[in-house]
Scaffold this motif. Structure first.
Motif, PDB file in Angstrom:
ATOM      1  N   LEU A   1       2.574  65.525 -46.189  1.00 10.15           N
ATOM      2  CA  LEU A   1       2.824  66.516 -45.141  1.00 10.15           C
ATOM      3  C   LEU A   1       2.561  67.916 -45.687  1.00 10.15           C
ATOM      4  CD1 LEU A   1       4.021  66.929 -42.235  1.00 10.15           C
ATOM      5  CD2 LEU A   1       6.231  67.296 -43.366  1.00 10.15           C
ATOM      6  N   ASN A   2       1.820  68.722 -44.924  1.00  6.73           N
ATOM      7  CA  ASN A   2       1.557  70.094 -45.356  1.00  6.73           C
ATOM      8  C   ASN A   2       1.819  71.073 -44.212  1.00  6.73           C
ATOM      9  OD1 ASN A   2      -0.779  70.194 -43.680  1.00  6.73           O
ATOM     10  ND2 ASN A   2      -2.019  69.271 -45.307  1.00  6.73           N
ATOM     11  N   GLU A   3       1.566  72.363 -44.480  1.00  8.64           N
ATOM     12  CA  GLU A   3       1.881  73.409 -43.506  1.00  8.64           C
ATOM     13  C   GLU A   3       1.118  73.239 -42.197  1.00  8.64           C
ATOM     14  OE1 GLU A   3       0.913  73.830 -46.579  1.00  8.64           O
ATOM     15  OE2 GLU A   3       2.198  75.245 -47.668  1.00  8.64           O
ATOM     16  N   GLU A   4      -0.137  72.801 -42.294  1.00 10.02           N
ATOM     17  CA  GLU A   4      -0.950  72.654 -41.087  1.00 10.02           C
ATOM     18  C   GLU A   4      -0.367  71.610 -40.142  1.00 10.02           C
ATOM     19  OE1 GLU A   4      -5.011  71.944 -41.980  1.00 10.02           O
ATOM     20  OE2 GLU A   4      -5.298  73.849 -43.041  1.00 10.02           O
ATOM     21  N   HIS A   5       0.167  70.538 -40.706  1.00 12.17           N
ATOM     22  CA  HIS A   5       0.774  69.508 -39.864  1.00 12.17           C
ATOM     23  C   HIS A   5       1.960  70.081 -39.081  1.00 12.17           C
ATOM     24  CE1 HIS A   5      -0.916  66.672 -43.121  1.00 12.17           C
ATOM     25  NE2 HIS A   5      -1.708  66.604 -42.062  1.00 12.17           N
ATOM     26  N   ILE A   6       2.771  70.880 -39.766  1.00 14.41           N
ATOM     27  CA  ILE A   6       3.954  71.451 -39.114  1.00 14.41           C
ATOM     28  C   ILE A   6       3.549  72.437 -38.027  1.00 14.41           C
ATOM     29  CG2 ILE A   6       6.023  72.855 -39.496  1.00 14.41           C
ATOM     30  CD1 ILE A   6       6.118  71.667 -42.336  1.00 14.41           C
ATOM     31  N   LEU A   7       2.593  73.316 -38.342  1.00 15.13           N
ATOM     32  CA  LEU A   7       2.144  74.301 -37.353  1.00 15.13           C
ATOM     33  C   LEU A   7       1.519  73.615 -36.142  1.00 15.13           C
ATOM     34  CD1 LEU A   7       0.585  76.989 -39.730  1.00 15.13           C
ATOM     35  CD2 LEU A   7       2.698  77.193 -38.407  1.00 15.13           C
ATOM     36  N   LYS A   8       0.729  72.587 -36.391  1.00 17.08           N
ATOM     37  CA  LYS A   8       0.099  71.855 -35.294  1.00 17.08           C
ATOM     38  C   LYS A   8       1.149  71.179 -34.423  1.00 17.08           C
ATOM     39  CE  LYS A   8      -3.564  68.478 -34.369  1.00 17.08           C
ATOM     40  NZ  LYS A   8      -4.559  67.564 -34.992  1.00 17.08           N
ATOM     41  N   PHE A   9       2.179  70.638 -35.060  1.00 15.30           N
ATOM     42  CA  PHE A   9       3.258  69.994 -34.312  1.00 15.30           C
ATOM     43  C   PHE A   9       3.973  71.007 -33.418  1.00 15.30           C
ATOM     44  CE2 PHE A   9       7.703  68.765 -33.841  1.00 15.30           C
ATOM     45  CZ  PHE A   9       7.593  67.463 -33.374  1.00 15.30           C
ATOM     46  N   LEU A  10       4.286  72.175 -33.964  1.00 17.17           N
ATOM     47  CA  LEU A  10       4.990  73.196 -33.185  1.00 17.17           C
ATOM     48  C   LEU A  10       4.135  73.708 -32.029  1.00 17.17           C
ATOM     49  CD1 LEU A  10       6.697  75.236 -36.051  1.00 17.17           C
ATOM     50  CD2 LEU A  10       7.832  73.777 -34.368  1.00 17.17           C
ATOM     51  N   ASP A  11       2.828  73.752 -32.228  1.00 14.30           N
ATOM     52  CA  ASP A  11       1.930  74.229 -31.172  1.00 14.30           C
ATOM     53  C   ASP A  11       1.760  73.204 -30.054  1.00 14.30           C
ATOM     54  OD1 ASP A  11       1.440  76.707 -32.222  1.00 14.30           O
ATOM     55  OD2 ASP A  11      -0.361  76.106 -33.313  1.00 14.30           O
ATOM     56  N   ASN A  12       1.731  71.923 -30.413  1.00 13.27           N
ATOM     57  CA  ASN A  12       1.309  70.901 -29.453  1.00 13.27           C
ATOM     58  C   ASN A  12       2.424  69.991 -28.941  1.00 13.27           C
ATOM     59  OD1 ASN A  12      -1.382  71.770 -29.788  1.00 13.27           O
ATOM     60  ND2 ASN A  12      -1.627  70.484 -31.597  1.00 13.27           N
ATOM     61  N   GLU A  13       3.540  69.945 -29.631  1.00 15.34           N
ATOM     62  CA  GLU A  13       4.602  69.015 -29.246  1.00 15.34           C
ATOM     63  C   GLU A  13       5.262  69.449 -27.935  1.00 15.34           C
ATOM     64  OE1 GLU A  13       7.017  66.000 -28.849  1.00 15.34           O
ATOM     65  OE2 GLU A  13       5.478  66.093 -30.420  1.00 15.34           O
ATOM     66  N   SER A  14       5.393  68.506 -27.000  1.00 14.90           N
ATOM     67  CA  SER A  14       6.005  68.811 -25.702  1.00 14.90           C
ATOM     68  C   SER A  14       7.517  68.613 -25.712  1.00 14.90           C
ATOM     69  CB  SER A  14       5.385  67.935 -24.608  1.00 14.90           C
ATOM     70  OG  SER A  14       5.596  66.559 -24.898  1.00 14.90           O
ATOM     71  N   ASP A  15       8.027  67.883 -26.686  1.00 14.98           N
ATOM     72  CA  ASP A  15       9.459  67.612 -26.771  1.00 14.98           C
ATOM     73  C   ASP A  15      10.166  68.822 -27.392  1.00 14.98           C
ATOM     74  OD1 ASP A  15      12.018  66.748 -27.210  1.00 14.98           O
ATOM     75  OD2 ASP A  15      11.446  64.808 -28.069  1.00 14.98           O
ATOM     76  N   THR A  16      10.804  69.623 -26.559  1.00 15.16           N
ATOM     77  CA  THR A  16      11.441  70.847 -27.045  1.00 15.16           C
ATOM     78  C   THR A  16      12.599  70.551 -27.998  1.00 15.16           C
ATOM     79  OG1 THR A  16      12.837  70.900 -25.065  1.00 15.16           O
ATOM     80  CG2 THR A  16      10.805  72.189 -25.019  1.00 15.16           C
ATOM     81  N   LYS A  17      13.271  69.415 -27.799  1.00 16.92           N
ATOM     82  CA  LYS A  17      14.379  69.062 -28.689  1.00 16.92           C
ATOM     83  C   LYS A  17      13.875  68.801 -30.100  1.00 16.92           C
ATOM     84  CE  LYS A  17      18.233  65.850 -29.333  1.00 16.92           C
ATOM     85  NZ  LYS A  17      18.939  64.645 -28.830  1.00 16.92           N
ATOM     86  N   ALA A  18      12.749  68.110 -30.203  1.00 17.40           N
ATOM     87  CA  ALA A  18      12.175  67.820 -31.522  1.00 17.40           C
ATOM     88  C   ALA A  18      11.767  69.113 -32.219  1.00 17.40           C
ATOM     89  CB  ALA A  18      10.975  66.886 -31.373  1.00 17.40           C
ATOM     90  N   LYS A  19      11.153  70.012 -31.463  1.00 17.69           N
ATOM     91  CA  LYS A  19      10.761  71.294 -32.056  1.00 17.69           C
ATOM     92  C   LYS A  19      11.984  72.090 -32.485  1.00 17.69           C
ATOM     93  CE  LYS A  19       7.890  72.830 -28.811  1.00 17.69           C
ATOM     94  NZ  LYS A  19       6.824  73.684 -28.190  1.00 17.69           N
ATOM     95  N   SER A  20      13.031  72.046 -31.673  1.00 19.54           N
ATOM     96  CA  SER A  20      14.257  72.766 -32.001  1.00 19.54           C
ATOM     97  C   SER A  20      14.885  72.226 -33.287  1.00 19.54           C
ATOM     98  CB  SER A  20      15.248  72.657 -30.844  1.00 19.54           C
ATOM     99  OG  SER A  20      16.455  73.317 -31.144  1.00 19.54           O
TER     100      SER A  20
END
Length: 317
Positions: free
Chosen positions: A3-22
């Motif tokens: 896991l690297n920074e790009e994976h995290i940034l991509k997840f925060l940009d594209n993930e629709s589940d607000t709870k997961a992002k929170s």
């Protein structure tokens, strides 16, 4: 692949589940708090000499986020303020505190010690004339060398070649502005206006609201007639040296930072150079978006204008 920074940034940009992002952001916040308030503050020598975050950028995160001094690691912030003050006093520092953020009262304490409480109070009550009286007294009677300009929400202060911006509503300031992005067109215009008054007063400055700042400078006809029709190696003059060898390179470099550059001949046969400067450059990031204009980019533009103005305008007009 780990896991690297790009994976995290991509997840925060594209993930629709607000709870997961929170939850992810909460984990990040927990880690930052532990780093700042426990790991780094625990060892004051390490905090002073080798802080856990590069150039104490996590202080900027908190200050720009509107947090108070009580929400900051206090020892780290005191060291940070001390580095800014030592650099201002031309003393040895571990690192040069470019783009260093301070609360407004601490900014006044560093740069205007003795008057900082009054300045902070006058800002709160918007008593600008009282602030200007203090500044003018320090310049005229205490041999302090700085220039200032108030425009909109910004108090722009320049000590020699170091630029500092006080954000009056937000109650913080950026010291030794360098790599940070310029926040607004009003601020861009204010910096241009201050520099023009100091270094190229006869250059035309136009503020096109919500679009750009337009700077028009002239190369007089008398200079143009001094340029040889063909480049020469023998007995080359200063004018030929610059306009045959360097001028076009300078203009080409400026196209990175200016929206547009126009060259016109006016009615008196002078060459007009018109620079259109906005908050975006013509440089792009990896996803094809224009990069914002930084303070250091604007300084390169000013260097060009100052050279043209001092070498090929003032001496010839």
């Amino acid at each position: 692949m780990p896991l690297n920074e790009e994976h995290i940034l991509k997840f925060l940009d594209n993930e629709s589940d607000t709870k997961a992002k929170s939850e992810l952001i909460s984990l990040l916040k927990t880690r930052i708090d532990k780093l700042c308030f426990d790991e780094c503050e625990r060892d004051r020598i390490t905090c002073t000499l080798q802080p856990k975050c590069s150039r104490r950028f996590l202080l900027k995160l908190r200050i720009k986020g509107g947090l108070t001094i009580d929400d900051l690691p206090k020892f780290c912030y005191s060291v940070h303020k001390g580095v800014v003050e030592r650099y201002f006093r031309n003393k040895t520092v571990i690192y040069r505190p470019f783009d260093a953020y301070l609360y407004l009262i601490d900014f006044f304490d560093v740069f205007f010690h003795g008057d900082y409480r009054k300045l902070n109070k006058f800002v709160s009550f918007k008593k600008w004339d009282e602030i200007f009286k203090i500044f003018d007294d320090r310049i005229q009677n205490r041999n302090e060398n700085f220039d200032y300009l108030l425009i909109d929400n910004y108090l722009i202060i320049k000590f020699d070649d170091r630029l500092h911006i006080a954000f009056l509503e937000e109650k913080y300031a950026i010291c030794n502005a360098n790599r940070e992005n310029i926040a607004s067109l009003e601020l861009l215009y204010g910096i241009c206006k201050l520099h023009a008054a100091l270094y190229f007063s006869e250059v035309k400055l136009t503020y096109m609201t919500s679009k750009h700042v337009e700077i028009t400078l002239k190369i007089p006809y008398d200079v143009l007639t001094e340029i040889s029709e063909e480049p020469s190696i023998a007995n080359i003059s200063k004018v030929d040296q610059y306009f045959w060898n360097t001028f076009w390179e300078d203009l080409n470099a400026l196209t990175q930072y200016c929206d547009q550059i126009n060259l016109n001949i006016d009615k008196n046969q002078n060459l007009e150079i018109i620079l259109y400067i906005s908050l975006l450059t013509n440089n792009y990031n990896e996803v094809g978006e224009k990069l914002p204009l930084r303070f250091r980019d604007l300084r390169l533009i000013f260097n060009f204008i100052t050279r043209i103005y001092q070498d090929y305008y003032i001496l010839w007009v």
